[in-house]
Design a protein around this motif. Sequence first.
Motif, PDB file in Angstrom:
ATOM      1  N   THR A   1     -47.812  -7.572  62.642  1.00 15.48           N
ATOM      2  CA  THR A   1     -46.955  -6.436  62.303  1.00 15.48           C
ATOM      3  C   THR A   1     -45.496  -6.899  62.285  1.00 15.48           C
ATOM      4  N   PHE A   2     -44.648  -6.154  61.600  1.00 17.05           N
ATOM      5  CA  PHE A   2     -43.204  -6.344  61.664  1.00 17.05           C
ATOM      6  C   PHE A   2     -42.633  -5.079  62.306  1.00 17.05           C
ATOM      7  N   THR A   3     -41.826  -5.239  63.352  1.00 20.75           N
ATOM      8  CA  THR A   3     -41.350  -4.093  64.128  1.00 20.75           C
ATOM      9  C   THR A   3     -40.010  -3.587  63.624  1.00 20.75           C
ATOM     10  N   LEU A   4     -39.946  -2.288  63.392  1.00 24.45           N
ATOM     11  CA  LEU A   4     -38.674  -1.643  63.043  1.00 24.45           C
ATOM     12  C   LEU A   4     -38.225  -0.815  64.231  1.00 24.45           C
ATOM     13  N   GLY A   5     -37.118  -1.206  64.882  1.00 24.24           N
ATOM     14  CA  GLY A   5     -36.519  -0.352  65.913  1.00 24.24           C
ATOM     15  C   GLY A   5     -36.097   0.964  65.261  1.00 24.24           C
ATOM     16  N   MET A   6     -35.792   1.965  66.083  1.00 16.67           N
ATOM     17  CA  MET A   6     -35.370   3.261  65.518  1.00 16.67           C
ATOM     18  C   MET A   6     -34.101   3.008  64.698  1.00 16.67           C
ATOM     19  N   SER A   7     -34.134   3.403  63.425  1.00 16.72           N
ATOM     20  CA  SER A   7     -33.102   2.951  62.492  1.00 16.72           C
ATOM     21  C   SER A   7     -32.400   4.110  61.810  1.00 16.72           C
ATOM     22  N   LEU A   8     -31.105   3.930  61.563  1.00 15.40           N
ATOM     23  CA  LEU A   8     -30.365   4.882  60.739  1.00 15.40           C
ATOM     24  C   LEU A   8     -30.777   4.665  59.286  1.00 15.40           C
ATOM     25  N   PRO A   9     -30.725   5.711  58.457  1.00 19.57           N
ATOM     26  CA  PRO A   9     -31.168   5.565  57.066  1.00 19.57           C
ATOM     27  C   PRO A   9     -30.459   4.411  56.351  1.00 19.57           C
ATOM     28  N   GLU A  10     -29.151   4.207  56.665  1.00 17.88           N
ATOM     29  CA  GLU A  10     -28.415   3.147  55.963  1.00 17.88           C
ATOM     30  C   GLU A  10     -28.833   1.743  56.422  1.00 17.88           C
ATOM     31  N   GLU A  11     -29.486   1.652  57.598  1.00 18.42           N
ATOM     32  CA  GLU A  11     -29.936   0.325  58.079  1.00 18.42           C
ATOM     33  C   GLU A  11     -31.290  -0.067  57.495  1.00 18.42           C
ATOM     34  N   LEU A  12     -32.044   0.933  57.021  1.00 15.95           N
ATOM     35  CA  LEU A  12     -33.447   0.680  56.643  1.00 15.95           C
ATOM     36  C   LEU A  12     -33.631  -0.317  55.491  1.00 15.95           C
TER      37      LEU A  12
ATOM     38  N   PHE B   1     -30.983 -10.587  69.641  1.00 17.80           N
ATOM     39  CA  PHE B   1     -31.704  -9.991  68.503  1.00 17.80           C
ATOM     40  C   PHE B   1     -30.830 -10.019  67.253  1.00 17.80           C
ATOM     41  N   LYS B   2     -31.492 -10.060  66.083  1.00 18.44           N
ATOM     42  CA  LYS B   2     -30.745  -9.983  64.822  1.00 18.44           C
ATOM     43  C   LYS B   2     -30.121  -8.602  64.646  1.00 18.44           C
TER      44      LYS B   2
ATOM     45  N   LEU C   1     -37.343 -11.600  64.695  1.00 15.37           N
ATOM     46  CA  LEU C   1     -36.331 -10.619  65.099  1.00 15.37           C
ATOM     47  C   LEU C   1     -35.221 -11.241  65.951  1.00 15.37           C
ATOM     48  N   THR C   2     -35.350 -12.551  66.241  1.00 14.02           N
ATOM     49  CA  THR C   2     -34.429 -13.248  67.147  1.00 14.02           C
ATOM     50  C   THR C   2     -33.458 -14.105  66.349  1.00 14.02           C
ATOM     51  N   GLN C   3     -32.185 -14.132  66.778  1.00 12.78           N
ATOM     52  CA  GLN C   3     -31.218 -14.965  66.026  1.00 12.78           C
ATOM     53  C   GLN C   3     -30.985 -16.335  66.649  1.00 12.78           C
ATOM     54  N   ASN C   4     -31.403 -16.562  67.896  1.00 15.04           N
ATOM     55  CA  ASN C   4     -31.115 -17.863  68.536  1.00 15.04           C
ATOM     56  C   ASN C   4     -32.351 -18.401  69.268  1.00 15.04           C
TER      57      ASN C   4
ATOM     58  N   GLY D   1     -65.574  -1.097  74.569  1.00 16.28           N
ATOM     59  CA  GLY D   1     -65.419  -0.430  73.277  1.00 16.28           C
ATOM     60  C   GLY D   1     -63.974  -0.133  72.913  1.00 16.28           C
ATOM     61  N   LEU D   2     -63.027  -0.834  73.545  1.00 18.90           N
ATOM     62  CA  LEU D   2     -61.609  -0.629  73.240  1.00 18.90           C
ATOM     63  C   LEU D   2     -61.149  -1.575  72.130  1.00 18.90           C
ATOM     64  N   LYS D   3     -60.332  -1.055  71.215  1.00 22.67           N
ATOM     65  CA  LYS D   3     -59.664  -1.908  70.231  1.00 22.67           C
ATOM     66  C   LYS D   3     -58.575  -2.716  70.943  1.00 22.67           C
ATOM     67  N   VAL D   4     -58.206  -3.856  70.353  1.00 19.17           N
ATOM     68  CA  VAL D   4     -57.230  -4.741  71.000  1.00 19.17           C
ATOM     69  C   VAL D   4     -56.038  -5.003  70.082  1.00 19.17           C
ATOM     70  N   VAL D   5     -54.848  -4.694  70.607  1.00 17.79           N
ATOM     71  CA  VAL D   5     -53.599  -5.154  69.998  1.00 17.79           C
ATOM     72  C   VAL D   5     -53.132  -6.327  70.854  1.00 17.79           C
ATOM     73  N   LEU D   6     -52.804  -7.447  70.228  1.00 17.14           N
ATOM     74  CA  LEU D   6     -52.224  -8.563  70.975  1.00 17.14           C
ATOM     75  C   LEU D   6     -50.723  -8.512  70.736  1.00 17.14           C
ATOM     76  N   GLY D   7     -49.957  -8.265  71.795  1.00 15.80           N
ATOM     77  CA  GLY D   7     -48.520  -8.062  71.628  1.00 15.80           C
ATOM     78  C   GLY D   7     -47.708  -9.017  72.474  1.00 15.80           C
ATOM     79  N   ALA D   8     -46.397  -8.821  72.448  1.00 16.52           N
ATOM     80  CA  ALA D   8     -45.494  -9.631  73.265  1.00 16.52           C
ATOM     81  C   ALA D   8     -44.279  -8.790  73.596  1.00 16.52           C
ATOM     82  N   MET D   9     -43.554  -9.187  74.649  1.00 13.98           N
ATOM     83  CA  MET D   9     -42.241  -8.609  74.924  1.00 13.98           C
ATOM     84  C   MET D   9     -41.269  -9.268  73.944  1.00 13.98           C
ATOM     85  N   ALA D  10     -39.961  -9.066  74.126  1.00 13.01           N
ATOM     86  CA  ALA D  10     -38.994  -9.876  73.387  1.00 13.01           C
ATOM     87  C   ALA D  10     -39.104 -11.284  73.950  1.00 13.01           C
TER      88      ALA D  10
END
Length: 349
Positions: free
Chosen positions: A138-149, A24-25, A319-322, A284-293
């Motif tokens: 969507t763009f995912t933000l992991g739990m972040s410290l204020p200085e990382e945001l 991950f980056k 979010l991946t560096q390689n 009648g369910l809404k659908v999110v299409l997601g992925a793992m890493a």
Amino acid sequence: MRARQVLHSNPGVEVSAHTYILKFKFPFRLAHGTRTQTEVVVLNIRSEGFNCFGEASLPPYLGVKAYEVIDFYAQLPWAQLLDTPLSELSQVLDQLHPSMNAAKAAIDIALHDLNSQRLNLSIEEMLGLKRATNVASTFTLGMSLPEELPQKLLEASPFKIIKLKLGGSDDKTLVDDFLNLCDKPFCVDVNQGWYDLDYAAYMCGYLKEKGVEFIEQPLPVGREKDSDWLRKTTGVHIVADESVKRLTDLDMAADYFDGVNIKLMKSTGIAEAHQMIQRARELGLKVVLGAMAESSCGVTAAAQLSSLADWVDLDGPVLTQNDPFAGITFRDGYIVMPKGPGLGAKPLG
Ligand code: MG
């Protein structure tokens, strides 16, 4: 990349697999711990001159290691699987192993790649779907410290909707730090991280007041009735992720949730994910299409279904560096599908 293992070889046909570590980056902090990488298994089928790929992503909480996936592959009847119609594949694989969902997904993806290349169609065309255009991820933000945001939000700047990861005791601070810097639409993923129902209700109410689009899996698997209480009490939309893996889980989900996050690594691949989206609609369910890493291989496979989803959460390649594959890209936060027949994910280098 690690050494490639040949699983099946006949004149004109070869099936092989190798493991790869996706990095991950940014370290990814979630309710159940911090990760910097994920192990994946890349499956390669070469047949009739076509070079086809699938991927199994193995985040540690699944409890399956790459060598176990390769051991599973090594004892499969490949000659039979290569001739199995895509609509029957998951049934055949379920008879060979009761779980191994991600490993099965890689087989389903590679065989969708092969079958659509034979027809000279993209996978979405082969499935009779319209080409996904104007689909924002969507763009995912992991739990972040204020200085990382600030740095993370700079990376997120082309994206139209943000997914915030929560699930700790400092959640309200994380939400406030984010809202101080960003006014984009947002959703939240708790990854089962709220155990106390009063705290969960307080956070759901707070997030509803702040305009959250939906909250994903706030409570642990097994507490679906509490999840139903939570959405009815607070009026927030709640989407199931870890509570729902396969088609057979959907009827339960319709009783307790407003929507469901469908991922190829849970559903055993494209064929059952497609069926799940259709069934979710009936319920009648809404659908999110997601992925793992996942690398661009797995994410591009999921993106073949993106025209059918309400929300698409396929930002893994960003979010991946390689990333070892090229596949979908993003323009202004919208998904751009690769051109040409098949899956459209090609190995780099
Ligand atoms: Mg989730």
